[in-house]
Design a protein around this motif. Structure first.
Motif, PDB file in Angstrom:
ATOM      1  N   ASP A 222       0.766  -1.218   0.085  1.00 57.20           N
ATOM      2  CA  ASP A 222       0.007   0.129  -0.204  1.00 57.20           C
ATOM      3  C   ASP A 222       0.736   1.275   0.046  1.00 57.20           C
ATOM      4  N   LYS A 330       0.417   0.696  -5.740  1.00 57.78           N
ATOM      5  CA  LYS A 330      -1.085   0.697  -5.392  1.00 57.78           C
ATOM      6  C   LYS A 330      -2.020   1.062  -6.642  1.00 57.78           C
ATOM      7  N   THR A 332      -5.504   1.633  -8.414  1.00 58.32           N
ATOM      8  CA  THR A 332      -7.011   2.059  -7.977  1.00 58.32           C
ATOM      9  C   THR A 332      -7.686   2.315  -9.355  1.00 58.32           C
ATOM     10  N   ASP A 334     -11.438   4.200 -11.646  1.00 56.27           N
ATOM     11  CA  ASP A 334     -12.320   4.941 -11.711  1.00 56.27           C
ATOM     12  C   ASP A 334     -13.225   4.934 -12.925  1.00 56.27           C
ATOM     13  N   LYS A 476      -8.611  -4.695  -9.637  1.00 54.79           N
ATOM     14  CA  LYS A 476      -9.971  -4.805 -10.189  1.00 54.79           C
ATOM     15  C   LYS A 476     -10.228  -6.183 -10.856  1.00 54.79           C
TER      16      LYS A 476
END
Length: 976
Positions: A222, A330, A332, A334, A476
């Motif tokens: 992380d 990390k 992520t 959207d 994901k």
């Protein structure tokens, strides 16, 4: 050699406590195991006879392990070269579509004082493993691992007999046989492989340990928002394989940083203990100023090394040791604006990459060859590879991507067929195995369930839960490869360069827009030198059925080979033979593939978040979907993609003539100079079209520079337009006069439709250009008016063919001009990209029909950061004027340096003639046999030099390719 092997094995076995988990290969290239294979039917029902020391295998076929059954027969010379002509189509598949026995022997010098393990990493599709007549286990699915304790089964100092029954996957393959190699029974880019790639398809090896094994180490990372801190979490199991309680200490060491953490543990007989190290109890795992893993272009792909050990006993014996590499990162995600964005370490990553169908269609890509293939992607400035339908299972692929900073879009083994695998539970077991085996690789950016569809129940839910559980949601899970924030798949055929900039390059499925496109591509023809290697001479020319067997015909209809052929003929002139065809094909490859990536970058973050070409590497000698070919020849597609994907890149839009800088780095640049120089066909600068400006280039964004005005003589440029109707999927009528050949007007779907231009005052003209989209008029009239009420015909077309129509009329003076449609050519309406008006009597000096654009981007100190070169035509991609270029004269000099097994040829090419040296190709050959020095890494190719200009080219390759001889360099401009 045998003595050396025995000494190594002795040290391997007796050195157990000093270095557990060493591996000794039982692969066929490891010199210890001499694998052979034969059909199961040749053995009969008594398979136990295989374990007699005297069992005869002289008539068996030498096997490649890892590899496929059919590949072994090819390597043994029993089958003709399947790459050439139609050889693979002539193979009797009945010989291979059945089960096969593999057999080998190996000798371990003496008894180990620990445990000896036999390891299998993968068998396609199922395998039953025996050692010395004892059943060890059954592997089901090519991701399942086998680890067998053979301590009490092997015979020290004697011959040990290892045999594996490999079962044929069976038809149909999609999706019934999954997990397996989806394309093994043919796809529209590779032929059906006899045996469907059954075989021992991954490594086989021996390892040693004490009684306690380390299993499935898993390190998670992380990163703080400011990227100054990283937090590590380590999980693994310790399995006690003995009948006594074991106690000892687990030690983890991480480098760089010399970080060491440990934990004491007791493990009950036959049980496992789960260990966890995290920052809650181990402050050492909080790393300040971490070296982060970044994708190519955004930073360095820094890697850390983890060593895990479990030590037991008073003398601190090492029972087991495991090592792995990992990256601190990390991910992520959207979907702002309805578009999927992938973020790493808090930064959006603009995706530039390609799809891999297979690494090689007969599973002959191994080991270090992955370093080469992935490095070529890095050299193309790509940052992602899609592992299409999970067809690549080799660990070396992921290791290479880790090192090169190439993210992986990783699919599971489902294609859009409306059927479940024969055994959904086994499919799920293999899914868990895949995640556990690969999750430590920082390159994996996303797990995807199905190619162009959604996994059928219950698999979609299972896959989502598997990722959540065994990857902890660190990456994901995306169900469908072309929907849900994605803009579909394809098309996979050649289009005009302006199409990639035009609203919108349509895909199949998904959302409308550029967005994130996971696959889109074009046919890509090879160079003539590669063509000769797999195409029999009698099939060279003209196009024929043999071309289709290598996917330039109906078998690859999605690639649009007819469109590709028409583009060559229309753009560059009909080829006079195969050499001329291949030469012209490279220009089309460059232009199309550069436009594909530049079109997405043109709209960066304004809808577009990335694009992956279909495909970026070649698994089979073919004419479609590749950037480098099967023989590693870097064809025009490679150089078009490489140029377009530069981290800091200046580019021109074929559609609206704008010049922009796309910057896919995290660094901004101030006070840069962007310059466009336009040359005529003779290489003479044409000042009316040249431009220059100062620009501040934003980080990770696209920056506007200026727009080139190629409409100085177009009387209709930016004039108002009016139409009888306009459809929702097109712009307003003014699109025909905006100077943007990527925008268009389209009418309702009836014959009686019109569009007219207001030239603002009575104007004299005698030439009109109508640039039609596919929806054109077979019959129409050109009409003029002074009041837009009463109209007079000045031209009648009764047999329109579409495309770019140049209409010459008697000189006329009028304020308004109208195209009145009378009959449509399609079910759609009428659609125009451009409606242009000219007066020959008032034209300023014209540039040649085909001309050149050179773009330069320099930093504030005048250093060149990016350059680009285009050929443009005022007649809609008609570049036939290139064929009138006078012959180029170039001088080539070179030198070579050799170091550490690699060679570097430094070539200087100078244009010493009076003509431009257009699309100059450089190729190095070895002098001993005239073969190309491939594979090689080059910095540039197919470049253009004006008179007096020179270019330095570097060619890097393994020295062994010289075969102890010399080299020569051949330089060939297009206008040689």
């Amino acid at each position: 050699m045998l003595k050396a092997i025995c000494i190594f094995l002795f040290l391997f076995i007796t050195g157990l406590h000093a270095a557990a988990q060493q591996k000794i290969s039982l692969n066929s290239d490891g010199h210890l195991a001499d694998w052979k294979l034969t059909p199961q039917s040749a053995i009969g029902s008594d398979s136990m006879q295989l374990f007699n020391d005297s069992y005869p295998t002289a008539n068996w076929v030498k096997a490649l392990v890892p590899g496929a059954v059919f590949s072994s027969y090819v390597a043994a010379g029993i089958e003709k070269d399947p790459n050439r002509g139609d050889n693979i189509y002539r193979v009797d598949k009945k010989k291979y579509d059945r089960n096969f026995w593999y057999r080998t022997t190996f000798t371990v010098p003496q008894k180990t004082n620990g445990r000896l393990w036999l390891n299998f990493e993968g068998i396609n599709r199922r395998g039953t493993v025996y050692l010395n007549g004892t059943l060890l286990g059954r592997l089901n699915g090519f991701m399942q691992r086998g680890k067998y304790d053979i301590t009490r089964l092997y015979r020290p100092g004697k011959k040990n007999i290892l045999a594996v029954l490999v079962e044929w996957p069976g038809r149909p393959v999609p999706n019934y046989a999954m997990p397996a190699y989806m394309s093994s029974d043919s796809w529209d880019w590779m032929p059906s492989v006899p045996g469907l790639l059954q075989g021992i398809t991954d490594d086989v090896y021996l390892t040693t340990s004490g009684d306690v094994l380390i299993e499935d180490p898993w390190i998670r990372t992380d990163v703080s928002e400011d990227r100054k801190d990283a937090y590590l979490r380590l999980r693994f199991d310790l399995k006690n394989n003995s009948e006594q309680q074991q106690e000892g200490i687990a030690i983890a060491t991480i480098q760089p940083g010399n970080i060491t953490v440990s934990q004491s543990v007791k493990i009950a007989p036959g049980k496992s203990a789960q260990l966890a190290f995290d920052t809650a109890f181990y402050k050492e795992l909080h790393i300040q100023q971490p070296l982060l893993w970044w994708p190519n272009g955004y930073g360095d792909p820094n890697l850390y090394h983890l060593t895990l050990s479990f030590k037991t006993g008073k003398e601190i014996n090492i029972s087991d040791t495991r090592t792995l590499q990992f990256g601190i990162k990390k991910y992520t995600y959207d979907t702002l604006g309805g578009v999927l964005h992938i973020n790493i370490n808090g930064e959006r990553i603009f995706i530039k990459g390609g799809n891999w169908g297979m690494s090689e269609y007969l599973l002959r890509c191994r080991g270090a060859e992955y370093d080469l293939k992935v490095r070529l992607h890095k050299e193309m400035n790509f940052n992602m590879i899609r592992n299409w339908i999970g067809s690549i299972t080799d660990e070396e692929f992921y290791e290479a991507c880790d090192k090169c900073g190439i993210m992986v879009w990783d699919d599971f083994w489902l294609n859009s067929h409306p059927n479940l695998p024969n055994d959904v539970f086994n499919f799920n077991e293999n899914t868990v195995e895949k995640i556990k085996r690969l999750r430590n690789h920082p390159c994996i950016a996303l797990w995807c369930g199905d190619n162009e569809s959604y996994p059928l129940p219950p698999l979609d839910s299972w896959l989502r839960e598997d990722v959540k559980t065994f990857d902890a949601g660190d990456r994901k899970y995306h169900s469908n490869s072309h929907s849900d924030g994605l803009t579909g798949s394809g098309p996979w055929a050649n289009f005009k360069p302006s199409w990639y900039f035009t609203k919108y390059p349509g895909g199949f499925g998904g959302d409308v827009g550029w967005g994130l496109r996971t696959e889109i591509g074009t046919a890509v023809f090879t160079t003539f030198e590669s063509f000769k290697k797999f195409m029999p001479k009698e099939n060279w020319w003209p196009r024929n059925k043999m071309w289709d067997l290598h996917y330039f015909g109906p078998q690859a209809a999605n690639a649009g080979p007819d469109r590709y052929e028409n583009a060559i003929n229309n753009n560059y002139g009909a080829a006079t033979g195969i050499e001329d065809w291949c030469r012209k094909a490279q220009l089309l490859n460059i232009e199309t593939n550069k436009a594909l990536f530049e079109g997405w970058q043109h709209h960066m973050w304004n809808d577009a978040s990335g694009v992956m070409t279909w495909m970026s590497q070649s698994a089979y000698p073919s004419f479609v979907w590749q950037t480098y070919d099967y023989y590693y020849d870097l064809n025009g597609a490679y150089w078009g993609a490489k140029k377009a994907c530069e981290p800091v890149h200046i580019q021109w839009s074929y559609a609206d003539n704008s010049v922009k800088v796309s910057n896919t780095t995290l660094k901004a640049f101030s006070n840069m100079t962007a310059e466009a120089i336009v040359y005529d066909i003779n290489g003479k600068r044409f000042d009316p079209y040249c431009m220059e400006s100062k620009v501040n280039v934003k980080a990770n964004a696209v920056t506007d520079c200026f727009r080139l005005n190629f409409n100085t003589n177009n009387l209709a440029y930016q004039k108002k337009a009016y139409a009888s109707s306009t459809t929702k999927d097109a712009e307003e009528a003014g699109a025909v006069a905006d100077g943007n050949s990527g925008s268009r007007w389209a009418s309702d779907y009836t014959d009686d439709q019109w569009i007219y231009l207001d030239l603002e005052r009575p104007t004299n003209f005698d030439e009109v250009v109508l640039n039609w989209e596919d929806a054109y008029a077979t019959q129409y009239r050109l009409q003029v008016s002074d009041d837009a009420a009463g109209w007079k015909d000045v031209y009648a077309q009764n047999n329109g063919k579409g495309g770019r129509e140049l209409v010459k009329i008697a000189p006329v003076t009028a304020r308004y001009i109208r195209m009145k449609g009378l009959q449509r050519a399609t079910q759609w309406g009428y659609s125009l990209y451009d409606f242009e008006v000219y007066s020959n009597s008032k034209k300023s000096r014209e540039i040649s029909t085909t001309h050149f654009i050179r773009l330069l981007l320099k930093d504030e100190k005048g250093k060149l950061v990016s350059d680009n070169f285009y050929w443009r035509s005022s007649r809609s991609n008609d570049y036939t004027q290139l064929n009138t270029l006078p012959p180029a004269v170039v001088k080539t000099t070179s030198s070579i340096k050799n170091r550490d097994g690699r060679s570097l040829i430094i070539v200087t090419v100078k244009n010493t003639g009076r003509s431009i040296a257009f699309a100059t190709k450089v190729q190095a050959y070895r002098t001993s046999d005239g073969e190309r020095l491939l594979p090689a890494i080059m910095n540039d190719n197919y470049f253009t030099l004006l008179p007096g200009e020179s270019r330095e080219i570097t060619i890097e390759f393994e020295t062994r390719l010289l075969n102890g001889g010399g080299y020569k360099v051949v330089t060939e401009p297009y206008n040689l």
